[in-house]
Scaffold this active site. Structure first.
Site, PDB file in Angstrom:
ATOM      1  CB  SER A   1      -0.902   0.011   1.233  1.00 10.43           C
ATOM      2  OG  SER A   1      -1.456   1.311   1.387  1.00 10.43           O
TER       3      SER A   1
ATOM      4  CG  HIS B   1      -3.857  -1.490  -1.524  1.00 15.54           C
ATOM      5  ND1 HIS B   1      -4.957  -2.291  -1.765  1.00 15.54           N
ATOM      6  CD2 HIS B   1      -4.256  -0.592  -0.587  1.00 15.54           C
ATOM      7  CE1 HIS B   1      -5.961  -1.900  -0.998  1.00 15.54           C
ATOM      8  NE2 HIS B   1      -5.571  -0.863  -0.277  1.00 15.54           N
TER       9      HIS B   1
ATOM     10  CG  ASP C   1      -5.140   2.683   0.772  1.00 12.85           C
ATOM     11  OD1 ASP C   1      -6.071   1.868   0.622  1.00 12.85           O
ATOM     12  OD2 ASP C   1      -4.060   2.395   1.331  1.00 12.85           O
TER      13      ASP C   1
ATOM     14  CG  MET D   1      -8.432   7.498   1.921  1.00 13.55           C
ATOM     15  SD  MET D   1      -7.598   7.590   3.506  1.00 13.55           S
ATOM     16  CE  MET D   1      -6.710   6.023   3.503  1.00 13.55           C
TER      17      MET D   1
ATOM     18  CG  HIS E   1      -9.258   0.274  -0.564  1.00 11.40           C
ATOM     19  ND1 HIS E   1      -8.676   0.100   0.681  1.00 11.40           N
ATOM     20  CD2 HIS E   1     -10.599   0.222  -0.368  1.00 11.40           C
ATOM     21  CE1 HIS E   1      -9.636  -0.036   1.585  1.00 11.40           C
ATOM     22  NE2 HIS E   1     -10.800   0.042   0.981  1.00 11.40           N
TER      23      HIS E   1
ATOM     24  CG  MET F   1     -11.362   3.442   1.785  1.00 10.38           C
ATOM     25  SD  MET F   1      -9.828   3.451   2.714  1.00 10.38           S
ATOM     26  CE  MET F   1      -8.653   3.507   1.374  1.00 10.38           C
TER      27      MET F   1
ATOM     28  CG  MET G   1     -11.649  -2.335   5.078  1.00 10.61           C
ATOM     29  SD  MET G   1     -10.054  -1.970   4.311  1.00 10.61           S
ATOM     30  CE  MET G   1      -9.225  -1.021   5.589  1.00 10.61           C
TER      31      MET G   1
ATOM     32  CG  ASP H   1      -6.199  -2.562   3.196  1.00  5.50           C
ATOM     33  OD1 ASP H   1      -5.107  -2.280   3.716  1.00  5.50           O
ATOM     34  OD2 ASP H   1      -6.848  -1.757   2.482  1.00  5.50           O
TER      35      ASP H   1
HETATM   36  C1  DX5 Z   1      -6.428   2.021   5.404  1.00  2.00           C
HETATM   37  C2  DX5 Z   1      -5.933   1.568   4.066  1.00  2.00           C
HETATM   38  C3  DX5 Z   1      -4.815   0.582   4.088  1.00  2.00           C
HETATM   39  C4  DX5 Z   1      -3.564   1.079   4.738  1.00  2.00           C
HETATM   40  C5  DX5 Z   1      -2.817  -0.098   5.301  1.00  2.00           C
HETATM   41  O1  DX5 Z   1      -7.591   2.771   5.225  1.00  2.00           O
HETATM   42  O2  DX5 Z   1      -6.982   0.988   3.311  1.00  2.00           O
HETATM   43  O3  DX5 Z   1      -4.523   0.125   2.759  1.00  2.00           O
HETATM   44  O4  DX5 Z   1      -2.704   1.745   3.868  1.00  2.00           O
HETATM   45  O5  DX5 Z   1      -1.726   0.373   6.021  1.00  2.00           O
HETATM   46  P1  DX5 Z   1      -1.012  -0.509   7.136  1.00  2.00           P
HETATM   47  O6  DX5 Z   1      -0.477  -1.730   6.431  1.00  2.00           O
HETATM   48  O7  DX5 Z   1       0.039   0.377   7.642  1.00  2.00           O
HETATM   49  O8  DX5 Z   1      -2.057  -0.854   8.145  1.00  2.00           O
HETATM   50 ZN    ZN Z   2      -6.502   0.016   1.386  1.00  2.00          ZN
END
Ligand code: DX5
Ligand code: ZN
Length: 216
Positions: free
Chosen positions: A12, A37, A39, A41, A70, A72, A141, A174
């Site tokens: 990620s 990956h 993320d 947001m 991903h 969010m 999650m 994740d």
């Molecule tokens: C959280 C993300 C994850 C995050 C994971 O909302 O979806 O992908 O980056 O990070 P670690 O591995 O540090 O928990």
């Molecule tokens: Zn993620």
């Protein structure tokens, strides 16, 4: 139950250095990661803001590794085409975030990407079950979405073992994944380990990827 022989690793980039993103991505690509990956947001579905399709487009130019995006974000239907056109290979949306869920999953596939469906730690597994025919990947999650570096929530492992016999697609996990926490997820039947801190926070990222891959 350990179903598949190979565990896929999806670093990620939330924990990467965004001022040197290309270098960080090339490093994990060189260490044979299986996906990247990303993320996304929106400051509404989660209390954090990250990146849009323009960044995906930039990343697409510097790596051939499949992009595991991903989302969010609330009402992802508005944006899925933009994310596919930017070069996403997998697009995962949240069951809590989209009223037109089935339509959005079908749109992702129609636009040429693999469809993914995720759920927050507190959302029961039964919420996603009606949609599995339209889903290539389920993302479990194991932290509250929004931030990297949080502690793994072991209570979600039961979702993996409950889902595994019902679903032949890929299951990903994740949040808070490291070689110790990954063991229980792999035993329960996950195919993909997403990890930010455990990979980008490690001194030797290739070692970190190897450690995750051989964690069973
Ligand atoms: C959280 C993300 C994850 C995050 C994971 O909302 O979806 O992908 O980056 O990070 P670690 O591995 O540090 O928990
Ligand atoms: Zn993620």
């Amino acid at each position: 139950m350990t179903k598949k022989t190979e565990i896929l690793i999806s670093p990620s980039i939330l924990s990467a250095n965004f001022a040197h993103l290309a270098d960080d991505i090339r490093e994990v690509e060189g260490a044979q990661c299986d996906m990247i990956h990303v993320d996304v947001m929106d400051g509404h579905f989660v209390p954090n803001l990250t990146i849009g399709p323009i960044v995906i487009k930039g990343i697409r130019k510097i790596t051939k590794v499949p992009l595991d995006v991903h989302l969010m974000i609330e009402n992802p239907l508005r944006y899925v085409e933009d994310y596919v056109n930017a070069g996403s290979d997998y697009i995962t949306i949240h069951v809590e975030a989209e009223p037109k869920l089935r339509h959005t999953l079908k749109m992702i596939r129609k636009a040429g990407a693999k469809s993914g469906l995720s759920l927050r730690p507190k959302t029961p597994l039964k919420k996603i079950l009606p949609f599995l025919d339209d889903v290539d990947l389920v993302l479990i999650m194991s932290v509250e979405p929004g931030f990297g570096g949080q502690a793994f929530m072991p209570g979600v492992v039961k979702k993996i073992s409950d889902l595994r016999p019902k679903y032949s697609g890929m299951i990903s996990i994740d949040g808070g994944i490291n070689p110790e926490t990954a063991v229980q997820a792999v035993e329960a039947g996950v195919d993909i380990l997403v990890a930010g801190t455990a990979i980008f926070g490690a001194k030797d990222r290739a070692d970190a990827i190897r450690a995750l891959r051989s964690c069973r």
